[in-house]
Motif scaffolding. Structure first.
Motif, mmCIF file in Angstrom:
data_model
loop_
_atom_site.group_PDB
_atom_site.id
_atom_site.type_symbol
_atom_site.label_atom_id
_atom_site.label_comp_id
_atom_site.label_asym_id
_atom_site.label_seq_id
_atom_site.Cartn_x
_atom_site.Cartn_y
_atom_site.Cartn_z
ATOM 1 N N ALA A 1 -42.532 -10.121 10.226
ATOM 2 C CA ALA A 1 -42.769 -10.868 8.988
ATOM 3 C C ALA A 1 -42.078 -12.227 8.955
ATOM 4 O O ALA A 1 -42.395 -13.059 8.101
ATOM 5 C CB ALA A 1 -42.315 -10.029 7.781
ATOM 6 N N ALA A 2 -41.136 -12.460 9.867
ATOM 7 C CA ALA A 2 -40.365 -13.701 9.820
ATOM 8 C C ALA A 2 -41.219 -14.931 10.093
ATOM 9 O O ALA A 2 -40.860 -16.044 9.698
ATOM 10 C CB ALA A 2 -39.207 -13.633 10.812
ATOM 11 N N SER A 3 -42.347 -14.764 10.783
ATOM 12 C CA SER A 3 -43.197 -15.904 11.138
ATOM 13 C C SER A 3 -44.262 -16.206 10.099
ATOM 14 O O SER A 3 -45.027 -17.161 10.265
ATOM 15 C CB SER A 3 -43.873 -15.635 12.490
ATOM 16 N N PHE A 4 -44.312 -15.399 9.041
ATOM 17 C CA PHE A 4 -45.354 -15.552 8.034
ATOM 18 C C PHE A 4 -44.751 -15.984 6.699
ATOM 19 O O PHE A 4 -43.554 -15.830 6.464
ATOM 20 C CB PHE A 4 -46.106 -14.231 7.853
ATOM 21 N N GLN A 5 -45.604 -16.520 5.850
ATOM 22 C CA GLN A 5 -45.191 -16.926 4.513
ATOM 23 C C GLN A 5 -46.130 -16.314 3.466
ATOM 24 O O GLN A 5 -47.249 -15.902 3.786
ATOM 25 C CB GLN A 5 -45.193 -18.452 4.368
ATOM 26 N N VAL A 6 -45.654 -16.287 2.239
ATOM 27 C CA VAL A 6 -46.445 -15.831 1.093
ATOM 28 C C VAL A 6 -46.544 -16.988 0.111
ATOM 29 O O VAL A 6 -45.515 -17.504 -0.340
ATOM 30 C CB VAL A 6 -45.800 -14.613 0.391
ATOM 31 N N LEU A 7 -47.759 -17.384 -0.224
ATOM 32 C CA LEU A 7 -47.988 -18.397 -1.258
ATOM 33 C C LEU A 7 -48.650 -17.721 -2.446
ATOM 34 O O LEU A 7 -49.687 -17.076 -2.294
ATOM 35 C CB LEU A 7 -48.876 -19.531 -0.736
#
Length: 376
Positions: A364-370
């Motif tokens: 999950a460290a390489s992803f973001q939540v907008l």
């Protein structure tokens, strides 16, 4: 019964059909080439039946298949958003969760199970709409979600004509797989990288940019250095605008890997753009090789997504790393998942998979939540 000519046409490979198109029309935009490579109805990477794409046997892993924590955390977050809508609107009799690019239904299954078990009032008010391009994958999702069939609908978002009163539109690793145009600066001029042929091989060919691409570059005042390459994701703008129209009041939640525009354009390791190809979890050097047989992806421009959202009536209220989001929203949920699991082996599996998600160097460290919000 199909005649011989029809069988021959069906059996022609995607690469052969793309070569024939280029011979007939001349070089085509990479956007058109990538769309065929990923979404051709017979042989596109995401549409061809019988070939595993996710998991150890496939080309990539996604969060929903890696840990139940992912869907359970978002179910809890959805329940908070539902409470916000109730506060703003008064108790809405129903709301809709739209999931775009739902794959085989792993996330939907986890969310609906969690809502039914832990948030029954939200579950009873929920209609769930799945948008998935592949007929074979829709079939697998329908089978997986059969116990929820009374509140489940399969429909392409572009075909939905009327908006819901309230809802959430969710996507995970969708926008990074939209077909993109590619541009480069040569001798101080903006050029578009298209796909042509050299004997039997697909090769890059430069020409004047498509009018829509040129208009986009002017609008965002794109400035590239000599020989620098960038991807232009016009499909992302179309998707955000369409998603914003799905409901009168609600939230658009986008999970993907991306960066702000300044970072994308000024990072030395992104000077040649962010286009990548994967096969069996390995990075492939030649992105034009084997159309339909390898995953193609680009890094999302979060600045673009927020700009389009504002134009569509959305307000960005949250942008953070996915591991941080899961830790802040899901730590109590993880404890409950483990506590309520009687099988010690399963409890260990849950804990291990969750750690793999949320460790500093985890998935999950390489992803973001907008999260973007829309008011009526």
């Amino acid at each position: 019964m199909a005649n011989f000519d029809e069988v021959v046409i069906r059996d022609v490979s995607l690469a052969s059909r793309l070569r024939a198109r280029i011979e007939r029309e001349g070089p085509i935009t990479f956007r058109d080439w990538m769309e065929a490579a990923l979404y051709d109805e017979r042989a596109g990477y995401y549409c061809r039946p019988g070939s595993p794409r996710q998991g150890r046997a496939g080309d990539y892993r996604t969060a929903p298949e890696s840990s139940p924590l992912f869907a359970a955390t978002f179910a809890g977050y959805f329940s908070k958003l539902f409470a916000d809508l109730v506060f703003e609107l008064g108790s809405p009799p129903t709301w809709t969760i739209f999931e775009a690019g739902a794959g085989g239904g792993e996330f939907a299954q986890g969310v609906l199970h969690s809502l039914r078990a832990d948030y029954p009032e939200v579950f009873s008010a929920t209609s769930y709409v799945i948008d998935e391009v592949s007929p074979a994958t829709r079939g697998r999702a329908a089978e997986r979600l059969s116990e929820f069939s009374e509140r489940l609908t399969f429909q392409r978002l572009g075909e939905i004509e009327s908006s819901a009163n309230a809802g959430v539109c969710f996507s995970n690793e969708l926008i990074d797989a939209f077909p993109v145009h590619r541009v480069i600066v040569r001798n101080g001029r903006l050029r578009e990288l298209c796909v042509g042929m050299n004997q039997n091989d697909f090769v890059w060919v430069e020409r004047d940019p498509d009018q829509r691409v040129a208009a986009y570059c002017r609008r965002v005042e794109l400035r590239l250095a000599e020989d620098q390459i960038a991807e232009i994701n016009l499909a992302a703008e179309e998707f955000i605008s369409r998603a914003a129209g799905l409901f009168d009041r609600g939230f658009l939640i986008t999970v993907d890997y991306g960066a702000e525009r300044d970072e994308l354009l000024h990072s030395p390791d992104r000077f040649a753009g962010t286009l990548r190809a994967f096969h069996r979890h390995q990075l492939i050097d030649n992105v034009l090789a084997s159309p339909g047989e390898q995953d193609l992806t680009t890094t999302v421009d979060w600045t673009q997504i927020k700009e389009v959202g504002r134009s569509a009536g959305l307000r960005a209220i949250r942008l953070e790393r996915l591991d941080h989001f899961l830790l802040s929203e899901g730590i109590g949920i993880l404890s409950e998942l483990v506590t309520h699991t009687r099988d010690p082996v399963e409890a260990l599996r849950l804990s291990t998979s969750a750690r793999e998600m949320i460790m500093p160097n985890g998935l999950a460290a390489s992803f973001q939540v907008l999260v973007q919000e829309k008011h009526a």
